[in-house]
Scaffold this active site. Structure first.
Site, PDB file in Angstrom:
ATOM      1  N   GLU A 155       0.890  -1.177   0.000  1.00  0.00           N
ATOM      2  CA  GLU A 155       0.000   0.000   0.000  1.00  0.00           C
ATOM      3  C   GLU A 155       0.917   1.212   0.000  1.00  0.00           C
ATOM      4  O   GLU A 155       1.438   1.607   1.046  1.00  0.00           O
ATOM      5  CB  GLU A 155      -0.859   0.020   1.272  1.00  0.00           C
ATOM      6  CG  GLU A 155      -1.776  -1.168   1.435  1.00  0.00           C
ATOM      7  CD  GLU A 155      -2.972  -1.116   0.505  1.00  0.00           C
ATOM      8  OE1 GLU A 155      -3.149  -0.115  -0.201  1.00  0.00           O
ATOM      9  OE2 GLU A 155      -3.719  -2.098   0.490  1.00  0.00           O
TER      10      GLU A 155
ATOM     11  N   CYS B 284      -2.237   8.995   2.424  1.00  0.00           N
ATOM     12  CA  CYS B 284      -1.856   8.507   1.098  1.00  0.00           C
ATOM     13  C   CYS B 284      -2.935   8.800   0.060  1.00  0.00           C
ATOM     14  O   CYS B 284      -2.627   8.937  -1.117  1.00  0.00           O
ATOM     15  CB  CYS B 284      -1.514   7.024   1.143  1.00  0.00           C
ATOM     16  SG  CYS B 284      -2.804   6.020   1.864  1.00  0.00           S
TER      17      CYS B 284
HETATM   18  P1  NAD Z   1      10.163   6.902   4.283  1.00  0.00           P
HETATM   19  O1  NAD Z   1      10.092   6.445   2.898  1.00  0.00           O
HETATM   20  O2  NAD Z   1      11.503   7.059   4.918  1.00  0.00           O
HETATM   21  O3  NAD Z   1       9.343   5.924   5.261  1.00  0.00           O
HETATM   22  C1  NAD Z   1       7.993   5.581   5.056  1.00  0.00           C
HETATM   23  C2  NAD Z   1       7.666   4.477   6.070  1.00  0.00           C
HETATM   24  O4  NAD Z   1       8.405   3.315   5.760  1.00  0.00           O
HETATM   25  C3  NAD Z   1       8.068   4.802   7.515  1.00  0.00           C
HETATM   26  O5  NAD Z   1       7.096   4.285   8.378  1.00  0.00           O
HETATM   27  C4  NAD Z   1       9.395   4.085   7.721  1.00  0.00           C
HETATM   28  O6  NAD Z   1       9.616   3.683   9.054  1.00  0.00           O
HETATM   29  C5  NAD Z   1       9.243   2.881   6.844  1.00  0.00           C
HETATM   30  N1  NAD Z   1      10.486   2.412   6.262  1.00  0.00           N
HETATM   31  C6  NAD Z   1      11.449   3.168   5.693  1.00  0.00           C
HETATM   32  N2  NAD Z   1      12.434   2.383   5.217  1.00  0.00           N
HETATM   33  C7  NAD Z   1      12.077   1.100   5.494  1.00  0.00           C
HETATM   34  C8  NAD Z   1      12.666  -0.169   5.229  1.00  0.00           C
HETATM   35  N3  NAD Z   1      13.804  -0.294   4.555  1.00  0.00           N
HETATM   36  N4  NAD Z   1      12.008  -1.260   5.684  1.00  0.00           N
HETATM   37  C9  NAD Z   1      10.831  -1.176   6.339  1.00  0.00           C
HETATM   38  N5  NAD Z   1      10.219  -0.015   6.598  1.00  0.00           N
HETATM   39  C10 NAD Z   1      10.826   1.118   6.169  1.00  0.00           C
HETATM   40  O7  NAD Z   1       9.408   8.262   4.323  1.00  0.00           O
HETATM   41  P2  NAD Z   1       8.904   9.152   5.525  1.00  0.00           P
HETATM   42  O8  NAD Z   1       9.719  10.411   5.566  1.00  0.00           O
HETATM   43  O9  NAD Z   1       8.730   8.378   6.777  1.00  0.00           O
HETATM   44  O10 NAD Z   1       7.480   9.481   4.959  1.00  0.00           O
HETATM   45  C11 NAD Z   1       7.321  10.292   3.832  1.00  0.00           C
HETATM   46  C12 NAD Z   1       6.882   9.544   2.616  1.00  0.00           C
HETATM   47  O11 NAD Z   1       6.414   8.264   2.924  1.00  0.00           O
HETATM   48  C13 NAD Z   1       5.732  10.272   1.971  1.00  0.00           C
HETATM   49  O12 NAD Z   1       6.192  11.001   0.885  1.00  0.00           O
HETATM   50  C14 NAD Z   1       4.760   9.209   1.587  1.00  0.00           C
HETATM   51  O13 NAD Z   1       4.826   8.948   0.214  1.00  0.00           O
HETATM   52  C15 NAD Z   1       5.202   7.971   2.250  1.00  0.00           C
HETATM   53  N6  NAD Z   1       4.253   7.401   3.192  1.00  0.00           N
HETATM   54  C16 NAD Z   1       3.169   6.781   2.694  1.00  0.00           C
HETATM   55  C17 NAD Z   1       2.255   6.224   3.553  1.00  0.00           C
HETATM   56  C18 NAD Z   1       1.026   5.524   3.036  1.00  0.00           C
HETATM   57  O14 NAD Z   1       0.041   5.475   3.737  1.00  0.00           O
HETATM   58  N7  NAD Z   1       1.077   4.918   1.853  1.00  0.00           N
HETATM   59  C19 NAD Z   1       2.451   6.315   4.912  1.00  0.00           C
HETATM   60  C20 NAD Z   1       3.587   6.958   5.396  1.00  0.00           C
HETATM   61  C21 NAD Z   1       4.491   7.498   4.516  1.00  0.00           C
END
Ligand code: NAD
Length: 475
Positions: free
Chosen positions: A249, A283
């Site tokens: 997702e 999202c």
């Molecule tokens: P990010 O890409 O660093 O992290 C997004 C999420 O993934 C966080 O919860 C983080 O802990 C987790 N994560 C990161 N790297 C991981 C890995 N290698 N393995 C497992 N989990 C991992 O970004 P961010 O700064 O936390 O959030 C911003 C971006 O994330 C936004 O631009 C948005 O697109 C996306 N996001 C989307 C949703 C959604 O509901 N689809 C939710 C949160 C963030």
């Protein structure tokens, strides 16, 4: 009192006890809330072994038992909603009313899974010979791992957990380290509901290290992730290399199409309020606005007026309508979106800056006169910024809406049945909302296409990602 943080492995809560810890802070006040213990490699191995052992009995558990536990969790969620919501506002920042709404809605998700898990049917296939009986059964896939983010910490975790457990799988979940109280509460509620040890395990740590270790483990048979597209692709590639199915997702960049026959006032006010929900960190947030030239001025005026009245503040204050961004790192990202917009001729007609106060606050922002290649029109803002552009022609706007690699949600405002039908058919997105917001209910599938993901959560599809199909033929 904020939630007491721990790991949950094989039915036991493991506290700090010399483990590396991470500070959890309140994004509104920057006060320290608690220390979160990180899992050691031994903890991860214990969680894997517990989930593997528990699967041997849980896969044979009666759907009545699974249903009963999920129902108890639904009730416990309602009973504890006030505390869970308050803690979520403390570590995530969203207004208390939004936190409460999320938690209560999650009780419904648990109830839905409690009902649906009793209906995981197979089928009988008419055989070519009267001596042959052939049938299809759907079996739990095995040990699952799930990684859930910080924007809807209760919702995103409980949906994955209920789907795995309801299907007869066991699961190891790593929730969001920055906003951990909700997932912690879920583990406590399942424990209280009598879930057997090892069926649900919860770990914390460096996301990349934990996901890498767990996905590679031969014990794990399924990977589920909610988060950003780049991380999703990375995890999907690793899961693919080990032939493990995924549910992803991921992010979106939801187009909003407001046609000239729409109820403009309704569209502008509804969209303005939805835009600032969870400070835009949703999202399926409406993020790219395409407004028909004939009604553009009227739409923009009401949209900006409504957003300008939004009360931004600490989520615990009763009149707050929008809280801070969940992390310090999101604020410079918002600044970058605005400065890129300005450099391309964009006009900031509302907001555009961080608020001059403690906490990660950014003002509701509207930008106009942007070209389609501006960063705001191509990259998911995941914040309270709305780019509003014009269109003249239906074919043109659908082409522009479909131009990005995202395909999560889309929004259409029109009073023409023909236009609604056309948009529903042509928009490349997993969810199309016409004249209202209706996604995310327990009984409806939630998921994206293209880069926005693979698979659905919710609806009667909810168990699909946690089951495998077995064909049996017998004489
Ligand atoms: P990010 O890409 O660093 O992290 C997004 C999420 O993934 C966080 O919860 C983080 O802990 C987790 N994560 C990161 N790297 C991981 C890995 N290698 N393995 C497992 N989990 C991992 O970004 P961010 O700064 O936390 O959030 C911003 C971006 O994330 C936004 O631009 C948005 O697109 C996306 N996001 C989307 C949703 C959604 O509901 N689809 C939710 C949160 C963030």
């Amino acid at each position: 009192m904020y939630e007491s943080l721990a790991l949950y492995i094989n039915g036991e809560f493991r506290e700090g006890d010399g483990r590396v810890t991470q500070t959890v802070t309140n994004p509104s006040t920057l006060d320290e809330l608690a220390k979160l213990p990180h899992a050691t490699q031994r903890d991860l191995d214990d969680a894997l072994a517990a989930a593997q052992k528990a699967f041997e009995s849980w896969r044979h558990s009666s759907p009545m038992l699974r249903s009963e536990i999920l129902r108890k969790v639904a009730q416990l969620t309602r009973d504890n909603a006030e505390t869970i919501a308050r803690n979520m506002t403390l570590d995530q920042g969203k207004p208390l009313a939004e936190s409460s709404g999320e938690v209560i809605a999650c009780a419904d998700h648990a109830d839905w899974h409690a009902e649906e898990c009793r209906r995981i049917y197979g089928r009988v296939i008419p055989a070519r010979s009267p001596d042959v009986r052939q049938f299809v059964v759907r079996e739990p896939i095995g040990v699952c791992v799930a990684f859930t983010p910080w924007n809807f910490p209760y919702n995103q975790a409980i949906r994955k957990i209920c789907a795995a457990i309801g299907a007869g799988c066991t699961i190891i979940i790593k929730g969001p380290e920055d906003a951990p109280s909700a997932v912690m509460a879920i583990a406590r509620l399942f424990h209280e509901a009598g879930l057997p040890a090892g069926v649900l395990n919860m770990v914390w740590g460096e996301p990349a290290e934990i996901s890498d270790y767990l996905i590679r483990s031969p014990i794990v048979r399924k990977v589920s992730f909610t988060g950003s597209v780049p991380v999703g692709k990375q995890l999907a590639a690793l899961a693919g290399a080990h032939m493990k199915p995924i549910t992803m997702e991921l992010g979106g960049h939801s187009p909003v199409l407001v046609f000239n026959d729409a109820d403009v006032q309704q569209a502008a006010t509804q969209l303005a309020r939805f835009k600032v929900r969870n400070a835009g960190q949703v999202c399926v947030s409406p993020t790219r606005f395409y407004v028909h030239n004939d009604i553009y001025d009227e739409f923009l005026k009401t949209f900006v007026d409504t957003l300008s009245q939004i009360k931004v503040g600490d989520g615990l204050e009763a009149d707050t309508q929008m809280g801070p961004l969940a992390h310090a790192r999101r604020v410079p990202t918002m600044v970058e979106f605005v400065s890129n917009a300005k450099s391309l001729g964009g006009k900031v007609v509302l907001g555009g800056e961080p608020l001059a106060r403690t906490g990660h606050f950014f003002s509701p922002t509207v930008v106009t006169d942007l070209p389609d290649h501006a960063m705001l029109m191509t990259d998911e803002p995941f914040g309270p910024i709305a780019p509003v552009t014009r269109f003249n022609d239906t074919t043109e706007v659908i082409t522009r809406a479909n131009a990005l690699p995202f395909g999560l949600s889309s929004y259409v405002y029109t009073n023409s049945l023909k236009t609604a039908h056309l948009a529903a058919r042509e928009l490349q997105s997993g969810m199309v909302n016409i004249n209202h917001f209706g996604s995310g209910l327990p009984e409806t599938p939630f998921g994206g296409v293209k880069d926005s993901g693979i698979g659905s959560e919710g609806g009667s599809e909810t168990f699909d990602g946690y089951l495998v199909t077995k064909f049996v033929t017998q004489t």
